[in-house]
Design an enzyme around this catalytic site. Structure first.
Site, PDB file in Angstrom:
ATOM      1  CG  LEU A 106      -2.012  -1.016   1.333  1.00  0.00           C
ATOM      2  CD1 LEU A 106      -2.703  -0.942   2.685  1.00  0.00           C
ATOM      3  CD2 LEU A 106      -3.022  -0.841   0.210  1.00  0.00           C
ATOM      4  CG  ASP A 107       0.881   4.154  -3.199  1.00  0.00           C
ATOM      5  OD1 ASP A 107       1.766   3.308  -3.423  1.00  0.00           O
ATOM      6  OD2 ASP A 107       0.198   4.696  -4.092  1.00  0.00           O
ATOM      7  N   PRO A 108       2.166   4.957   1.003  1.00  0.00           N
ATOM      8  CG  PRO A 108       4.273   5.969   1.208  1.00  0.00           C
ATOM      9  CD  PRO A 108       3.347   5.352   0.199  1.00  0.00           C
TER      10      PRO A 108
END
EC number: 5.4.99.25
Length: 297
Positions: A40-42
């Site tokens: 997952l992106d930050p």
């Protein structure tokens, strides 16, 4: 010999840290090697599957899981809800995508499948969407394309993953909850931690299964190819497909690659059916049912 802790823990990832950082914190809390299934992106929150111990070997399978997301699409102009719903519905099915510039992969054109997409709410220029999609779908790109199709442009404002394969928000725990459960386990109360660590069998529910005879389990654990003589039953699979080796008691032994299709799998007969590729059970758990042949002098 101490058996390494293996299993899966589902973390409710908060916005901010990277998936790798979250997996590293789980490693530090539990004192076991970790890997994550589906990055997952930050700034994205939600379901992050963290594999423990031998569970890291099934990362490839978990990465291919179907995903579901709830996202906020911010439009740059006013559009009637009816038109939004009509346009969004057109994105169900196979679509072309190019990864966004900020992604870590090559920006090659690819095809991904949107299994279901639904408008949950519209408030001004904010559109709340539920998207169920193939692994590797970029929701950020999807939002941009919907905005272009509406003629006003748009962008993803917020994103949360609500499920990955058979794992949902109901299975997820925060890092604080995991740390508290580990502290209680260290003090002699392992119940909470035991409920958080899910068995590896949960991760292979969709994979075709081959049930092994107890006498064949130890040999497969040690890397032996699986012949029909060591099989009790098998599901439906094609040559080259990934299969799950299971004991009669329902324990996962490992993953393998089918050497023949299931139509040629004859339990109790001779002939190689599958070869192991990921061992998930320690040798010695089951009695040795094979012997080494003496060398001819």
């Amino acid at each position: 010999m101490t058996t390494e802790l293996s299993g899966i823990v589902v973390i409710d990832k908060p916005p901010g840290p990277t998936s790798h950082e979250v997996a590293a914190w789980v490693r530090d809390i539990l004192g076991v090697r970790t890997g994550q299934g589906g990055t997952l992106d930050p700034m994205v929150s939600g379901v992050l599957i963290v594999m423990l111990g031998r569970g890291v070997k099934i990362a490839e399978h978990l990465l291919a899981h179907e995903k579901e997301y709830i996202c906020v699409l911010e439009l740059h102009g006013d559009v009637p809800r009816e038109k939004i719903e009509e346009t969004v519905a057109e994105f169900q099915g196979r679509i072309y995508q190019r990864p966004p510039r900020r992604s870590a992969v090559k920006r090659a054109l690819r095809i991904r499948t949107i299994y279901a997409i639904e408008v949950l709410d519209v408030e001004g220029r904010l559109v709340l969407l539920r998207v169920r999609c193939e692994a590797g779908t970029y929701i950020r790109s999807l939002c941009v394309h919907i905005g272009l199709a509406l003629g006003v442009r748009g962008q993803m404002a917020e994103l949360r993953r609500t499920s990955s394969g058979g794992f949902t928000e109901a299975d997820a725990h925060t890092l604080h909850e995991l740390a508290d459960a580990k502290a209680r386990a260290d003090e002699g109360d392992p119940e909470a931690l035991g409920k958080m660590i899910l068995p590896l069998e949960r991760a292979v529910g969709e994979i075709p299964r081959i049930v092994l005879r107890d006498t064949a389990v130890d040999a497969v654990c040690r890397g032996a190819q699986l012949a029909g003589a060591g099989i009790l039953s098998c599901g439906t699979f094609a040559k080259g497909e990934t299969v799950a080796f299971m004991t009669e008691a329902g324990e996962i032994v490992g993953l393998g690659t089918a050497r023949v299709g299931s139509d040629r799998c004859k339990p109790g007969k001779h002939g190689i059916v599958a070869r192991p590729k990921s061992n998930l059970m320690d040798p010695g758990r089951y009695p040795r049912g094979w012997t080494k042949k003496s060398r001819v002098k």
